[in-house]
Design a protein around this motif. Structure first.
Motif, PDB file in Angstrom:
ATOM      1  N   THR A   1       0.845  -1.199   0.000  1.00 22.55           N
ATOM      2  CA  THR A   1       0.000   0.000   0.000  1.00 22.55           C
ATOM      3  C   THR A   1       0.877   1.243   0.000  1.00 22.55           C
ATOM      4  O   THR A   1       0.539   2.260  -0.598  1.00 22.55           O
ATOM      5  CB  THR A   1      -0.925   0.035   1.234  1.00 22.55           C
ATOM      6  OG1 THR A   1      -0.131   0.006   2.434  1.00 22.55           O
ATOM      7  CG2 THR A   1      -1.877  -1.163   1.227  1.00 22.55           C
ATOM      8  N   HIS A   2       2.005   1.174   0.708  1.00 23.36           N
ATOM      9  CA  HIS A   2       2.982   2.261   0.749  1.00 23.36           C
ATOM     10  C   HIS A   2       4.235   1.731   1.437  1.00 23.36           C
ATOM     11  O   HIS A   2       4.281   0.561   1.817  1.00 23.36           O
ATOM     12  CB  HIS A   2       2.413   3.506   1.432  1.00 23.36           C
ATOM     13  CG  HIS A   2       2.055   3.348   2.888  1.00 23.36           C
ATOM     14  ND1 HIS A   2       1.172   2.395   3.349  1.00 23.36           N
ATOM     15  CD2 HIS A   2       2.459   4.030   3.987  1.00 23.36           C
ATOM     16  CE1 HIS A   2       1.047   2.506   4.664  1.00 23.36           C
ATOM     17  NE2 HIS A   2       1.827   3.481   5.080  1.00 23.36           N
ATOM     18  N   GLY A   3       5.238   2.602   1.578  1.00 24.62           N
ATOM     19  CA  GLY A   3       6.530   2.088   2.017  1.00 24.62           C
ATOM     20  C   GLY A   3       6.971   2.460   3.416  1.00 24.62           C
ATOM     21  O   GLY A   3       8.153   2.321   3.737  1.00 24.62           O
ATOM     22  N   HIS A   4       6.049   2.932   4.264  1.00 31.33           N
ATOM     23  CA  HIS A   4       6.462   3.265   5.633  1.00 31.33           C
ATOM     24  C   HIS A   4       7.036   2.032   6.332  1.00 31.33           C
ATOM     25  O   HIS A   4       6.678   0.898   6.018  1.00 31.33           O
ATOM     26  CB  HIS A   4       5.266   3.799   6.436  1.00 31.33           C
ATOM     27  CG  HIS A   4       4.917   5.224   6.098  1.00 31.33           C
ATOM     28  ND1 HIS A   4       3.659   5.739   6.271  1.00 31.33           N
ATOM     29  CD2 HIS A   4       5.676   6.224   5.591  1.00 31.33           C
ATOM     30  CE1 HIS A   4       3.647   7.019   5.907  1.00 31.33           C
ATOM     31  NE2 HIS A   4       4.851   7.328   5.483  1.00 31.33           N
ATOM     32  N   PHE A   5       7.876   2.297   7.347  1.00 32.57           N
ATOM     33  CA  PHE A   5       8.643   1.218   7.982  1.00 32.57           C
ATOM     34  C   PHE A   5       7.768   0.085   8.495  1.00 32.57           C
ATOM     35  O   PHE A   5       8.198  -1.074   8.489  1.00 32.57           O
ATOM     36  CB  PHE A   5       9.482   1.783   9.144  1.00 32.57           C
ATOM     37  CG  PHE A   5       8.684   2.009  10.396  1.00 32.57           C
ATOM     38  CD1 PHE A   5       7.899   3.139  10.539  1.00 32.57           C
ATOM     39  CD2 PHE A   5       8.677   1.062  11.413  1.00 32.57           C
ATOM     40  CE1 PHE A   5       7.131   3.324  11.682  1.00 32.57           C
ATOM     41  CE2 PHE A   5       7.915   1.242  12.568  1.00 32.57           C
ATOM     42  CZ  PHE A   5       7.142   2.378  12.691  1.00 32.57           C
ATOM     43  N   ASP A   6       6.554   0.409   8.946  1.00 32.61           N
ATOM     44  CA  ASP A   6       5.702  -0.631   9.534  1.00 32.61           C
ATOM     45  C   ASP A   6       4.918  -1.401   8.473  1.00 32.61           C
ATOM     46  O   ASP A   6       4.127  -2.280   8.798  1.00 32.61           O
ATOM     47  CB  ASP A   6       4.768  -0.030  10.598  1.00 32.61           C
ATOM     48  CG  ASP A   6       3.995   1.181  10.096  1.00 32.61           C
ATOM     49  OD1 ASP A   6       4.420   1.830   9.114  1.00 32.61           O
ATOM     50  OD2 ASP A   6       2.950   1.495  10.701  1.00 32.61           O
ATOM     51  N   HIS A   7       5.140  -1.077   7.209  1.00 33.02           N
ATOM     52  CA  HIS A   7       4.521  -1.831   6.112  1.00 33.02           C
ATOM     53  C   HIS A   7       5.562  -2.544   5.247  1.00 33.02           C
ATOM     54  O   HIS A   7       5.200  -3.317   4.368  1.00 33.02           O
ATOM     55  CB  HIS A   7       3.647  -0.898   5.261  1.00 33.02           C
ATOM     56  CG  HIS A   7       2.497  -0.328   6.042  1.00 33.02           C
ATOM     57  ND1 HIS A   7       1.196  -0.757   5.877  1.00 33.02           N
ATOM     58  CD2 HIS A   7       2.460   0.603   7.032  1.00 33.02           C
ATOM     59  CE1 HIS A   7       0.402  -0.110   6.720  1.00 33.02           C
ATOM     60  NE2 HIS A   7       1.148   0.726   7.429  1.00 33.02           N
ATOM     61  N   VAL A   8       6.834  -2.262   5.509  1.00 34.90           N
ATOM     62  CA  VAL A   8       7.913  -2.957   4.782  1.00 34.90           C
ATOM     63  C   VAL A   8       8.938  -3.557   5.745  1.00 34.90           C
ATOM     64  O   VAL A   8      10.046  -3.900   5.352  1.00 34.90           O
ATOM     65  CB  VAL A   8       8.648  -2.015   3.790  1.00 34.90           C
ATOM     66  CG1 VAL A   8       7.682  -1.473   2.741  1.00 34.90           C
ATOM     67  CG2 VAL A   8       9.348  -0.864   4.513  1.00 34.90           C
TER      68      VAL A   8
ATOM     69  N   GLY B   1      -1.779  11.210   0.494  1.00 37.50           N
ATOM     70  CA  GLY B   1      -2.020  12.044   1.671  1.00 37.50           C
ATOM     71  C   GLY B   1      -1.162  11.550   2.818  1.00 37.50           C
ATOM     72  O   GLY B   1      -0.317  12.272   3.339  1.00 37.50           O
ATOM     73  N   HIS B   2      -1.356  10.284   3.164  1.00 36.51           N
ATOM     74  CA  HIS B   2      -0.522   9.663   4.199  1.00 36.51           C
ATOM     75  C   HIS B   2       0.899   9.471   3.665  1.00 36.51           C
ATOM     76  O   HIS B   2       1.873   9.607   4.379  1.00 36.51           O
ATOM     77  CB  HIS B   2      -1.155   8.345   4.626  1.00 36.51           C
ATOM     78  CG  HIS B   2      -0.414   7.625   5.687  1.00 36.51           C
ATOM     79  ND1 HIS B   2      -0.141   8.173   6.912  1.00 36.51           N
ATOM     80  CD2 HIS B   2       0.128   6.381   5.704  1.00 36.51           C
ATOM     81  CE1 HIS B   2       0.538   7.298   7.643  1.00 36.51           C
ATOM     82  NE2 HIS B   2       0.727   6.210   6.936  1.00 36.51           N
ATOM     83  N   SER B   3       0.991   9.123   2.384  1.00 33.90           N
ATOM     84  CA  SER B   3       2.265   9.134   1.662  1.00 33.90           C
ATOM     85  C   SER B   3       1.939   9.446   0.205  1.00 33.90           C
ATOM     86  O   SER B   3       0.797   9.259  -0.217  1.00 33.90           O
ATOM     87  CB  SER B   3       3.008   7.795   1.797  1.00 33.90           C
ATOM     88  OG  SER B   3       2.411   6.818   0.973  1.00 33.90           O
TER      89      SER B   3
ATOM     90  N   GLY C   1      -5.226   0.027   3.458  1.00 38.12           N
ATOM     91  CA  GLY C   1      -3.913   0.490   3.913  1.00 38.12           C
ATOM     92  C   GLY C   1      -4.103   1.502   5.027  1.00 38.12           C
ATOM     93  O   GLY C   1      -4.952   1.320   5.909  1.00 38.12           O
ATOM     94  N   ASP C   2      -3.361   2.596   4.957  1.00 43.67           N
ATOM     95  CA  ASP C   2      -3.477   3.633   5.985  1.00 43.67           C
ATOM     96  C   ASP C   2      -4.274   4.849   5.500  1.00 43.67           C
ATOM     97  O   ASP C   2      -4.197   5.925   6.100  1.00 43.67           O
ATOM     98  CB  ASP C   2      -2.082   4.105   6.440  1.00 43.67           C
ATOM     99  CG  ASP C   2      -1.395   3.095   7.342  1.00 43.67           C
ATOM    100  OD1 ASP C   2      -2.028   2.081   7.709  1.00 43.67           O
ATOM    101  OD2 ASP C   2      -0.224   3.330   7.707  1.00 43.67           O
ATOM    102  N   ALA C   3      -5.056   4.695   4.413  1.00 44.37           N
ATOM    103  CA  ALA C   3      -5.878   5.823   3.955  1.00 44.37           C
ATOM    104  C   ALA C   3      -6.869   6.212   5.043  1.00 44.37           C
ATOM    105  O   ALA C   3      -7.172   7.385   5.241  1.00 44.37           O
ATOM    106  CB  ALA C   3      -6.604   5.467   2.660  1.00 44.37           C
TER     107      ALA C   3
HETATM  108 ZN   LIG Z   1       1.937   4.531   6.998  1.00 46.29          ZN
END
Ligand SMILES: [Zn+2]
Length: 286
Positions: free
Chosen positions: A86-93, A175-177, A194-196
């Motif tokens: 969904t995106h690349g923030h640390f808690d998703h990768v 927005g979040h990323s 995801g985090d939307a």
């Molecule tokens: Zn995130």
């Protein structure tokens, strides 16, 4: 092909957890949401067919757990067709390098997220001063340096289809990323958000620990574009999803989902946008 992969220099285990950690929920026969500490990963695919993808890659140092959960559900030695982000923030990768090395599968993400997945661009620093209680304060320890997946990460097809996920389309929900995406299946209106938006109150560590539910905007400490975040929630609400798997908090369905989304859309500025923080109105506290 895997030698070039590495985590950012500030990558580390984050000692945060919740009562949901280690629990999986079969949301639909082919959608399984599983909680790693405070974040969810999602397996999409029917266990009978042993053909599936993994959406997002959990917290740092969670690879062994993710592989075990995958094998429990899909059979020993099984591997997904791909990991889709969904995106690349640390808690998703957080476990992605070990997972790709173990499974030897491709990773897909939105083209606009690729700089953050190929070591080219760091995310903005988390904002520990943002309104949002203890979790926001804790966010100063969160990694924001990019993972580098090299040639192992590919862009999602521009026609909106999702590799190996028939019937799903990806939707750009920034927005979040900048390159954040959600996944939607029109046939049953299943949404992987995801985090939307999320389904946990993050204003206190206790509410994160107990996973107190409330549909709200994206996690505050890492969200930098609140107007885009608002449009993204509106776009998802217009799809009238029947069930949603979210990045943080329990899956949510039916009236709880539609009422929660309606409330969030109608009152986004008050509910989601922090009263103060460095990414609010592009300035400091106000
Ligand atoms: Zn995130």
């Amino acid at each position: 092909m895997d030698k070039e992969m590495s985590y950012g220099s500030d990558y580390k285990f984050i000692p945060a957890t919740s009562i949901a950690s280690g629990i999986g929920i079969e949301v639909l026969p082919d959608i399984y949401s599983y909680t790693i500490q405070i974040v969810n990963i999602c397996f999409v695919g029917n266990p009978d067919r042993n053909e599936y993808v993994l959406v997002d890659a959990g917290m740092p140092e969670s690879a062994e757990e993710i592989i075990r959960v995958a094998e429990e559900r899909f059979g020993s030695g099984s591997r997904p067709k791909a990991i889709i982000l969904t995106h690349g923030h640390f808690d998703h990768v957080g476990a992605i390098v070990e997972l790709v090395n173990h499974w030897q599968v491709p990773v897909f993400a939105n083209e606009m997220e690729l700089p953050f997945l190929t070591g080219l661009q760091s995310y903005p620093e988390p904002d520990p001063t943002v309104e949002g209680g203890m979790v926001a304060k804790m966010s100063q320890m969160f990694p924001n340096e990019p993972v580098n997946l090299g040639s192992q990460v590919e862009k999602l097809p521009s026609d909106g289809t999702v590799p190996f996920l028939d019937g799903f389309r990806w939707i750009h929900t920034p927005g979040h990323s900048p390159g954040h995406v959600s996944f939607f299946r029109d046939s049953d209106r299943a949404l992987i958000a995801g985090d939307a938006f999320i389904n946990v109150k993050q204003d206190s560590l206790y509410k994160v620990l107990t996973q107190e539910q409330e549909i709200n905007g994206p996690p505050r400490y890492l969200t930098t574009d609140w107007q885009a975040a608002k449009s993204s929630v509106q776009r998802l609400a217009e799809l009238n999803p029947s069930v949603a798997v979210v990045g943080h908090g329990a899956p949510v369905a039916g009236d709880t989902l539609s009422n929660g989304l309606r409330r969030l859309v109608n009152d986004f500025d008050r509910l989601a946008i922090p009263d103060y923080g460095k990414y609010v109105d592009g300035g400091g506290p106000h």
